[in-house]
Design a protein around this motif. Structure first.
Motif, PDB file in Angstrom:
ATOM      1  N   TRP A 232       0.821  -1.204   0.000  1.00 53.33           N
ATOM      2  CA  TRP A 232       0.000   0.000   0.000  1.00 53.33           C
ATOM      3  C   TRP A 232       0.865   1.268   0.000  1.00 53.33           C
ATOM      4  CZ3 TRP A 232      -5.073  -0.256   3.347  1.00 53.33           C
ATOM      5  CH2 TRP A 232      -5.818  -1.391   2.952  1.00 53.33           C
ATOM      6  N   ALA A 233       2.083   1.159   0.426  1.00 58.02           N
ATOM      7  CA  ALA A 233       2.968   2.330   0.499  1.00 58.02           C
ATOM      8  C   ALA A 233       3.615   2.653  -0.840  1.00 58.02           C
ATOM      9  CB  ALA A 233       4.063   2.085   1.544  1.00 58.02           C
ATOM     10  N   LEU A 234       3.484   1.785  -1.827  1.00 61.44           N
ATOM     11  CA  LEU A 234       4.076   2.048  -3.135  1.00 61.44           C
ATOM     12  C   LEU A 234       3.269   3.127  -3.865  1.00 61.44           C
ATOM     13  CD1 LEU A 234       4.924  -1.529  -4.462  1.00 61.44           C
ATOM     14  CD2 LEU A 234       6.537   0.251  -3.789  1.00 61.44           C
ATOM     15  N   PRO A 235       3.932   4.148  -4.407  1.00 63.28           N
ATOM     16  CA  PRO A 235       3.209   5.176  -5.173  1.00 63.28           C
ATOM     17  C   PRO A 235       2.537   4.554  -6.394  1.00 63.28           C
ATOM     18  CG  PRO A 235       5.423   5.926  -4.596  1.00 63.28           C
ATOM     19  CD  PRO A 235       5.369   4.464  -4.275  1.00 63.28           C
ATOM     20  N   GLU A 236       1.444   5.130  -6.827  1.00 66.00           N
ATOM     21  CA  GLU A 236       0.708   4.582  -7.956  1.00 66.00           C
ATOM     22  C   GLU A 236       1.449   4.745  -9.278  1.00 66.00           C
ATOM     23  OE1 GLU A 236      -3.214   6.174  -8.099  1.00 66.00           O
ATOM     24  OE2 GLU A 236      -3.878   5.175  -6.258  1.00 66.00           O
ATOM     25  N   ASP A 237       2.408   5.678  -9.331  1.00 58.71           N
ATOM     26  CA  ASP A 237       3.159   5.875 -10.570  1.00 58.71           C
ATOM     27  C   ASP A 237       4.452   5.061 -10.607  1.00 58.71           C
ATOM     28  OD1 ASP A 237       4.461   7.247  -8.626  1.00 58.71           O
ATOM     29  OD2 ASP A 237       4.639   9.146  -9.719  1.00 58.71           O
ATOM     30  N   ALA A 400       0.876   1.914   5.998  1.00 56.40           N
ATOM     31  CA  ALA A 400       0.113   2.748   5.074  1.00 56.40           C
ATOM     32  C   ALA A 400      -1.364   2.371   5.142  1.00 56.40           C
ATOM     33  CB  ALA A 400       0.642   2.567   3.656  1.00 56.40           C
ATOM     34  N   THR A 401      -2.233   3.374   5.039  1.00 58.97           N
ATOM     35  CA  THR A 401      -3.682   3.136   5.158  1.00 58.97           C
ATOM     36  C   THR A 401      -4.454   3.517   3.899  1.00 58.97           C
ATOM     37  OG1 THR A 401      -3.948   5.344   6.156  1.00 58.97           O
ATOM     38  CG2 THR A 401      -3.646   3.460   7.653  1.00 58.97           C
ATOM     39  N   LYS A 402      -3.768   4.018   2.878  1.00 59.16           N
ATOM     40  CA  LYS A 402      -4.460   4.363   1.640  1.00 59.16           C
ATOM     41  C   LYS A 402      -4.560   3.139   0.755  1.00 59.16           C
ATOM     42  CE  LYS A 402      -4.351   7.443  -2.354  1.00 59.16           C
ATOM     43  NZ  LYS A 402      -3.615   8.516  -3.082  1.00 59.16           N
ATOM     44  N   GLY A 420      -8.328  -8.331  -9.675  1.00 59.19           N
ATOM     45  CA  GLY A 420      -7.336  -8.464  -8.630  1.00 59.19           C
ATOM     46  C   GLY A 420      -5.934  -8.062  -9.039  1.00 59.19           C
ATOM     47  N   GLU A 421      -5.779  -7.346 -10.145  1.00 67.27           N
ATOM     48  CA  GLU A 421      -4.454  -6.943 -10.595  1.00 67.27           C
ATOM     49  C   GLU A 421      -4.127  -5.575 -10.021  1.00 67.27           C
ATOM     50  OE1 GLU A 421      -1.893  -6.119 -14.684  1.00 67.27           O
ATOM     51  OE2 GLU A 421      -3.943  -6.849 -14.745  1.00 67.27           O
ATOM     52  N   LEU A 422      -3.088  -5.496  -9.228  1.00 63.20           N
ATOM     53  CA  LEU A 422      -2.715  -4.261  -8.574  1.00 63.20           C
ATOM     54  C   LEU A 422      -2.030  -3.327  -9.539  1.00 63.20           C
ATOM     55  CD1 LEU A 422      -2.580  -2.772  -5.833  1.00 63.20           C
ATOM     56  CD2 LEU A 422      -0.331  -3.801  -5.501  1.00 63.20           C
ATOM     57  N   LYS A 423      -2.445  -2.098  -9.663  1.00 61.14           N
ATOM     58  CA  LYS A 423      -1.796  -1.102 -10.492  1.00 61.14           C
ATOM     59  C   LYS A 423      -0.692  -0.435  -9.687  1.00 61.14           C
ATOM     60  CE  LYS A 423      -5.652   0.189 -13.494  1.00 61.14           C
ATOM     61  NZ  LYS A 423      -6.531   1.298 -13.900  1.00 61.14           N
ATOM     62  N   VAL A 424       0.534  -0.665 -10.048  1.00 62.25           N
ATOM     63  CA  VAL A 424       1.640  -0.021  -9.354  1.00 62.25           C
ATOM     64  C   VAL A 424       2.549   0.619 -10.374  1.00 62.25           C
ATOM     65  CG1 VAL A 424       1.552  -1.561  -7.401  1.00 62.25           C
ATOM     66  CG2 VAL A 424       2.930  -2.192  -9.358  1.00 62.25           C
TER      67      VAL A 424
END
Length: 424
Positions: A232-237, A400-402, A420-424
């Motif tokens: 959860w702490a990984l930035p989305e970009d 991280a809570t986001k 279920g595919e995480l966008k990172v």
């Protein structure tokens, strides 16, 4: 006192005194023929003597050369295999070949009368010593140590001499495609990439670019959860990239794939390290993240087809989710949590128990071939994933809570299945 030589032909008698100098224009001395005429009793020049066969040269035949001697003899050629043998013996690169060539050269020299015997012997001896040295090195593992040392030194001198946990820039290049340079920089500042894992591929033959990419995708994403446990702490970009061997580097022994975090925007950079593992987290954070990530791994194994088309596959997968939840519930209950996290973790465990019951019903529905009923329990089983109790437990432990974004939202009690595919 000197003794005069005895009288002989053309020698004057000492008693008569010295012989006068002959007159070239006078008559010839007594007993000699005039100039241009043959001796007395011989036919004129150009005529054959009586009884001599026609064509037979006058007088006895010319003296022949001695036995075994030729006035035009040439030196014996040097055997080429002997030269090759001594060269390979000196270089010590193919000692077995050098030894064989030396033996063959000795046989040819003896049969053909060539020179180069000393070269053949020297090449055979040097090749034998080289072969013995190779056997000794292989027997003691010295060759393997030398090769590993060479690769280590080459890696230290290589442009990609960045290891796990280090950050780098690729001046003038991109993480997509091929990069030929990587400059190590501190992770605290801006950087283009951060190495989070590496692994080696097996095989002696290059498997092809597609196979290398497939292996990198499978293993790099697995290594990601070990390095950045708090996903959860990984930035989305941020996305996963990798450096992989090419067909040319594979021939030189390159088998290493390096997994890298990079920005999805080629013009943007990263700031600060994304590392979140045993080196940066405490034991309570690690315990919760291990359980959550283990369940994410099982959920990502969902079949690609729709349940109507592959109910047996969904039955087996639902059983794996049910069993995985049981294992993680036991692990979380066995851990001693700090007081501030007792109630939040207890609430999370209650939701996990409910979800486990729904997955058991989903297994039964799939076994009965009832796709509609399977959908209902499938959606309710996903209800606890990233739910409110998960956020509360994370907050209590300082994680991280986001919530991360997904391709599709999971079902909330009867909804359609999510990817279920995480966008990172």
């Amino acid at each position: 006192m000197s003794i005069p030589p005895p009288p002989g032909p053309h020698q004057p008698d000492p008693a008569q005194g010295p012989s006068p100098v002959p007159d070239p224009y006078g008559p010839p001395p007594q007993g000699q023929q005039p100039y241009g005429q043959p001796p007395q009793g011989q036919p004129p020049y150009g005529q054959q003597p009586y009884g001599q066969p026609y064509g037979q040269p006058y007088g006895p035949p010319y003296q022949t050369w001695g036995q075994g001697y030729s006035p035009y003899s040439r030196p014996a050629s040097v055997n080429g295999l002997a030269v090759a043998s001594v060269v390979l013996g000196v270089l010590c690169c193919f000692p077995g070949v050098g030894l064989v060539l030396g033996v063959i050269a000795l046989v040819q020299i003896r049969k053909k009368g060539q020179s180069g015997k000393a070269l053949a012997i020297a090449g055979s001896v040097l090749s034998s010593l080289g072969l013995a040295l190779w056997v000794l090195v292989l027997a003691t593992g010295g060759l393997s140590d030398a090769w590993e040392g060479f690769k280590k030194e080459a890696r230290e001198d290589s442009a990609f001499s960045v290891a796990k946990g280090e950050c780098f820039d690729t001046p003038g290049e991109s993480l997509e495609g091929r990069a030929y340079d990587a400059e190590k920089v501190p992770c605290a500042g801006e950087h283009e990439g951060e190495v989070f894992g590496e692994f080696k591929m097996a095989g002696s033959t290059f498997p092809g670019d597609s196979a290398v990419s497939g292996a990198a995708n499978d293993k790099c994403y697995a290594l990601q959860d070990l390095y950045a446990m708090d996903t959860w702490a990984l930035p989305e970009d941020v996305d996963v990239y990798y450096f992989a061997p090419t067909r040319q580097s594979w021939r030189l022994g390159d088998r290493e794939v390096t997994c890298v975090f990079g920005n999805t925007d080629e013009t943007a950079t990263l700031t600060g390290s994304l590392r979140a593992d045993e080196t940066t987290l405490d034991s309570h954070q690690i315990a919760l993240l291990k359980s959550l990530n283990a369940m994410d791994t099982v959920l990502y194994e969902e079949p690609e087809a729709d349940p109507e088309d592959d109910l047996p596959g969904y039955r087996d997968w639902s059983r794996d989710v049910h069993d995985g939840l049981g294992e993680q519930i036991g692990a979380l209950r066995a851990h001693s949590w700090p007081a501030k996290a007792d109630k939040p973790v207890a609430a999370l465990l209650k939701d996990m128990e409910k979800a486990r019951g729904e997955w058991a019903k989903a297994v039964t529905a799939a076994e009965d071939g009832d796709a509609d009923t399977f959908y209902i329990h499938y959606g309710k089983g996903y209800g606890y994933v990233d739910g409110p109790s998960t956020v509360t437990a994370r907050k209590a432990l300082g994680l991280a809570t986001k919530r991360p974004s997904y391709d599709e939202d999971y079902g909330d009690g009867g909804g359609e299945p999510g990817g279920g595919e995480l966008k990172v």
